[in-house]
Design a protein around this motif. Sequence first.
Motif, PDB file in Angstrom:
ATOM      1  N   ALA A  37       0.796  -1.231   0.051  1.00 36.92           N
ATOM      2  CA  ALA A  37       0.175  -0.045   0.031  1.00 36.92           C
ATOM      3  C   ALA A  37       0.795   1.210  -0.015  1.00 36.92           C
ATOM      4  CB  ALA A  37      -0.810   0.012   1.411  1.00 36.92           C
ATOM      5  N   THR A  38       0.604   2.031  -0.886  1.00 40.35           N
ATOM      6  CA  THR A  38       1.279   3.537  -1.097  1.00 40.35           C
ATOM      7  C   THR A  38       0.619   4.539  -0.259  1.00 40.35           C
ATOM      8  OG1 THR A  38       0.642   3.736  -3.215  1.00 40.35           O
ATOM      9  CG2 THR A  38       2.551   2.628  -2.826  1.00 40.35           C
ATOM     10  N   PHE A  39       1.184   5.487   0.352  1.00 40.64           N
ATOM     11  CA  PHE A  39       0.286   6.691   0.913  1.00 40.64           C
ATOM     12  C   PHE A  39       0.880   8.027   0.526  1.00 40.64           C
ATOM     13  CE2 PHE A  39       1.335   3.024   3.867  1.00 40.64           C
ATOM     14  CZ  PHE A  39      -0.143   2.430   4.193  1.00 40.64           C
ATOM     15  N   GLY A  40       1.655   8.073  -0.558  1.00 37.81           N
ATOM     16  CA  GLY A  40       1.972   9.413  -1.109  1.00 37.81           C
ATOM     17  C   GLY A  40       3.156   9.754  -0.323  1.00 37.81           C
ATOM     18  N   SER A  41       4.087  10.848  -0.686  1.00 35.98           N
ATOM     19  CA  SER A  41       5.359  11.232  -0.007  1.00 35.98           C
ATOM     20  C   SER A  41       6.437  10.344   0.106  1.00 35.98           C
ATOM     21  CB  SER A  41       5.089  12.273   1.145  1.00 35.98           C
ATOM     22  OG  SER A  41       4.117  12.984   0.834  1.00 35.98           O
ATOM     23  N   GLY A  42       6.243   9.174  -0.613  1.00 36.37           N
ATOM     24  CA  GLY A  42       7.190   8.220  -0.579  1.00 36.37           C
ATOM     25  C   GLY A  42       7.078   7.121   0.294  1.00 36.37           C
ATOM     26  N   PHE A  43       6.009   7.171   1.179  1.00 34.26           N
ATOM     27  CA  PHE A  43       5.609   6.258   2.322  1.00 34.26           C
ATOM     28  C   PHE A  43       4.965   4.868   1.500  1.00 34.26           C
ATOM     29  CE2 PHE A  43       6.472   9.843   4.786  1.00 34.26           C
ATOM     30  CZ  PHE A  43       7.150   9.358   5.567  1.00 34.26           C
ATOM     31  N   SER A  44       5.354   3.667   2.071  1.00 34.29           N
ATOM     32  CA  SER A  44       4.697   2.533   1.657  1.00 34.29           C
ATOM     33  C   SER A  44       4.592   1.532   2.858  1.00 34.29           C
ATOM     34  CB  SER A  44       5.311   1.994   0.409  1.00 34.29           C
ATOM     35  OG  SER A  44       6.562   1.676   0.724  1.00 34.29           O
ATOM     36  N   TRP A  68      16.490  12.342  -0.084  1.00 31.81           N
ATOM     37  CA  TRP A  68      17.621  12.348   0.986  1.00 31.81           C
ATOM     38  C   TRP A  68      18.132  10.841   1.056  1.00 31.81           C
ATOM     39  CZ3 TRP A  68      16.569   8.797   4.873  1.00 31.81           C
ATOM     40  CH2 TRP A  68      15.321   8.760   5.173  1.00 31.81           C
ATOM     41  N   GLY A  69      17.257   9.804   0.595  1.00 26.89           N
ATOM     42  CA  GLY A  69      17.465   8.438   0.825  1.00 26.89           C
ATOM     43  C   GLY A  69      16.311   7.484   1.153  1.00 26.89           C
ATOM     44  N   SER A  70      16.357   6.506   1.694  1.00 30.21           N
ATOM     45  CA  SER A  70      15.260   5.610   2.321  1.00 30.21           C
ATOM     46  C   SER A  70      15.585   5.108   3.504  1.00 30.21           C
ATOM     47  CB  SER A  70      15.214   4.475   1.134  1.00 30.21           C
ATOM     48  OG  SER A  70      15.204   4.756  -0.128  1.00 30.21           O
ATOM     49  N   ALA A  71      14.525   4.618   4.257  1.00 24.90           N
ATOM     50  CA  ALA A  71      14.697   4.081   5.503  1.00 24.90           C
ATOM     51  C   ALA A  71      13.607   2.912   5.553  1.00 24.90           C
ATOM     52  CB  ALA A  71      14.192   5.034   6.522  1.00 24.90           C
ATOM     53  N   GLN A  72      13.665   2.097   6.371  1.00 23.89           N
ATOM     54  CA  GLN A  72      12.744   0.902   6.353  1.00 23.89           C
ATOM     55  C   GLN A  72      12.646   0.097   7.641  1.00 23.89           C
ATOM     56  OE1 GLN A  72      12.119  -2.081   2.974  1.00 23.89           O
ATOM     57  NE2 GLN A  72      12.965  -3.525   4.445  1.00 23.89           N
ATOM     58  N   LEU A  73      11.644  -0.108   8.098  1.00 27.12           N
ATOM     59  CA  LEU A  73      11.395  -0.830   9.500  1.00 27.12           C
ATOM     60  C   LEU A  73      10.730  -2.234   9.126  1.00 27.12           C
ATOM     61  CD1 LEU A  73      11.747  -1.263  12.467  1.00 27.12           C
ATOM     62  CD2 LEU A  73       9.613  -0.180  12.781  1.00 27.12           C
ATOM     63  N   SER A  74      11.122  -3.407   9.248  1.00 26.44           N
ATOM     64  CA  SER A  74      10.697  -4.576   8.830  1.00 26.44           C
ATOM     65  C   SER A  74      10.787  -5.794   9.915  1.00 26.44           C
ATOM     66  CB  SER A  74      11.490  -5.121   7.565  1.00 26.44           C
ATOM     67  OG  SER A  74      12.767  -5.472   7.859  1.00 26.44           O
ATOM     68  N   GLY A  75       9.845  -6.752   9.915  1.00 25.56           N
ATOM     69  CA  GLY A  75       9.940  -7.851  10.934  1.00 25.56           C
ATOM     70  C   GLY A  75       9.474  -9.088  10.331  1.00 25.56           C
ATOM     71  N   ALA A  76       9.524 -10.295  10.729  1.00 23.41           N
ATOM     72  CA  ALA A  76       9.071 -11.613  10.139  1.00 23.41           C
ATOM     73  C   ALA A  76       8.801 -12.325  11.216  1.00 23.41           C
ATOM     74  CB  ALA A  76      10.190 -12.046   9.224  1.00 23.41           C
ATOM     75  N   GLN A  96      14.161  -5.600  11.945  1.00 19.98           N
ATOM     76  CA  GLN A  96      15.267  -5.011  11.359  1.00 19.98           C
ATOM     77  C   GLN A  96      15.115  -3.772  10.973  1.00 19.98           C
ATOM     78  OE1 GLN A  96      18.166  -6.795   8.429  1.00 19.98           O
ATOM     79  NE2 GLN A  96      16.705  -5.676   7.090  1.00 19.98           N
ATOM     80  N   GLY A  97      15.928  -2.808  11.397  1.00 17.12           N
ATOM     81  CA  GLY A  97      15.601  -1.241  10.840  1.00 17.12           C
ATOM     82  C   GLY A  97      17.015  -0.959  10.082  1.00 17.12           C
ATOM     83  N   GLY A  98      16.817  -0.185   9.081  1.00 15.59           N
ATOM     84  CA  GLY A  98      17.689   0.281   8.093  1.00 15.59           C
ATOM     85  C   GLY A  98      17.601   1.753   7.836  1.00 15.59           C
ATOM     86  N   VAL A  99      18.602   2.421   7.339  1.00 11.68           N
ATOM     87  CA  VAL A  99      18.479   3.757   6.709  1.00 11.68           C
ATOM     88  C   VAL A  99      19.805   3.968   5.533  1.00 11.68           C
ATOM     89  CG1 VAL A  99      19.912   4.846   8.310  1.00 11.68           C
ATOM     90  CG2 VAL A  99      18.495   6.170   6.968  1.00 11.68           C
ATOM     91  N   LYS A 100      19.100   4.351   4.611  1.00 14.22           N
ATOM     92  CA  LYS A 100      20.183   4.835   3.448  1.00 14.22           C
ATOM     93  C   LYS A 100      20.140   6.347   3.023  1.00 14.22           C
ATOM     94  CE  LYS A 100      20.271   4.033  -1.625  1.00 14.22           C
ATOM     95  NZ  LYS A 100      19.622   3.491  -2.869  1.00 14.22           N
TER      96      LYS A 100
END
Length: 450
Positions: A187-194, A238-246, A269-273
Amino acid sequence: MKLVKSLLLGSAAGIAAVAGAQAADLPSRKAAPVEYVRVCTAYGAGFFYIPGTDTCLRVGGRVRAEYTFGERWSRAQDSYGTRARGRIYIDARTATAYGTLRTFVRYDVTTQSGGYNYGGPNAGTNRFNSATGGVSDSGLFLDKAFVQFGPITAGKAQSFFDFYANDFGFSVVRTSDRYPNLLAYTATFGSGFSATISLEDGLTTGRRPFAAVAPFSAAYEGQTYPDVVASLRVDQGWGSAQLSGAVGNRGTFNVLNGASNDDVGYAIQGGVKINLPMLAAGDTLFLQAGYADAAIEYLGWNGSGNSGFGRVATFSPNNAYVDPISGQVDTATAWNVVAAFRHFWMPTLRSDFIGSYSEVKAVGTGVIGATVAGAPIFGAAKLDPKELIVGANLVWMPVSGLDIGVEVLYSRMEFKNRIQDAKQAFLGGPIRTIKSDDAFTGRLRIQRDF
C-alpha cells in the motif's frame, strides 16, 4: 520501304495499347506498411514497445569474471578460485487502469572452481570440502521470476524483509539477502511512504526453516504456514529508510526424549540509506541493525549462501539446540549491525567500504573443554560465535557498464568454547583446538552490464 516501316510502328503501338489495357484490369497489391520499433520512455532507458502492443520491454544481462585468492589449508585444497557467470533478464511493463503490470524474469549460469566451492561468509578459500574441490557448474538458475500488478507482487522476488542486501562490494557481509517465493501486497500513502505485508516460503531460499538439534543429529517437523513479513518504508530525495519484521513457525523436536514443540521464531530489522551528494555525486551510506530469536536466517545466518562459521568450522548454526544436561530445547538468538559506504573519487573511479558485526547465542555442537587420554571430547558445548567482516575495494569504470576492480576482505570469528582447528584436522596429526581465527581474501572482478 516506307510502307513496311509504317506497318511495323503501327503494330507495335497496337500491342502496347492492348497490354496496357490488360494490365489496368489486374488488381493492385501495395506493400504492407513497415512497423518500426518505438522507444518507450515511461520506465527509463532501454525500454522499447513490442511491435503491435502497448507493452514496453527491456532485455539486459551481465557477464562477470572473478578470481579469488586466499590461504591454502592443505594439499587437497586450492589456494585460488575462478568464477564465470552469465546473466540474462527480461522486464516487461504495461500501463493499465489498475496500475503498472510488470513481469520480470532473471536467470544466472555459473561455472566456478576452487575457493568458490568452499563456502564461508566471504565465498573465498575459507571452508574445506573435498567433495566440492573441483569445478562445478550451477546450470540454469532462476534468480527471480515475479509478476507485479498494481499493489500485488507474486512469484520469486527479493524478500520484503531485506533492506541492505549486499548492494555494495564484491563479497557478502552478514545480512539478509533472500529471494523466496512470496505473495505480497504493498500500500502506498504518498510522499514516498509505503507498507507491505508478504507471505514468504523460506524453503525456497535454501535455508532450514526449523530448529531441531541434538548432539550430532537433527530432525525436521515441517511447516504449518509460511513466514509473515511486514515492512514500513519511505523513499525520498535524501534517501530511504525501512522498518521490517518477520514471524513464522519453527517446529522443534528433541531426539533425546521425543518432545516436540511448535515454536514461533521472529526477526526485526531497521535500516537507513542516506544519499551524500555533498561529498560526490552517487555517494551513499547504508546503516542497518537487526535482532532475531529462532529465526536467525533473517540476519544472514543458517542455510546456504553466506552461512557457516568461516574457515574454522564446517557447519551452520541452527535456530535451536538441545542442552546436553537438561535435555531442553533452547532457541538461538542473534543480532547484527551492518554498514556500507560507496564513494566516487571521480566519475570513473569508486570505492566500497563494507562491514558487519554479529553475535549468536545458544549455538551448540562444538568441543567441550574436558579431555580423555589427552584428546578433547566432542559434544554440544555452547559456541556463541562473534563475527566481524570488513572489506574495501577500488573499481575503475573506463566506459559505461564496465567495472574492473580489486577487493580485500577480512573476517574474524571468536567462540565461547574451544573448537577443532580445521586446518590442523585436514593436515593430519594431533587434534588442536582454538577459540578464534581470522582470514584475508583478495578478489579481482571484471564485469560488463548491458
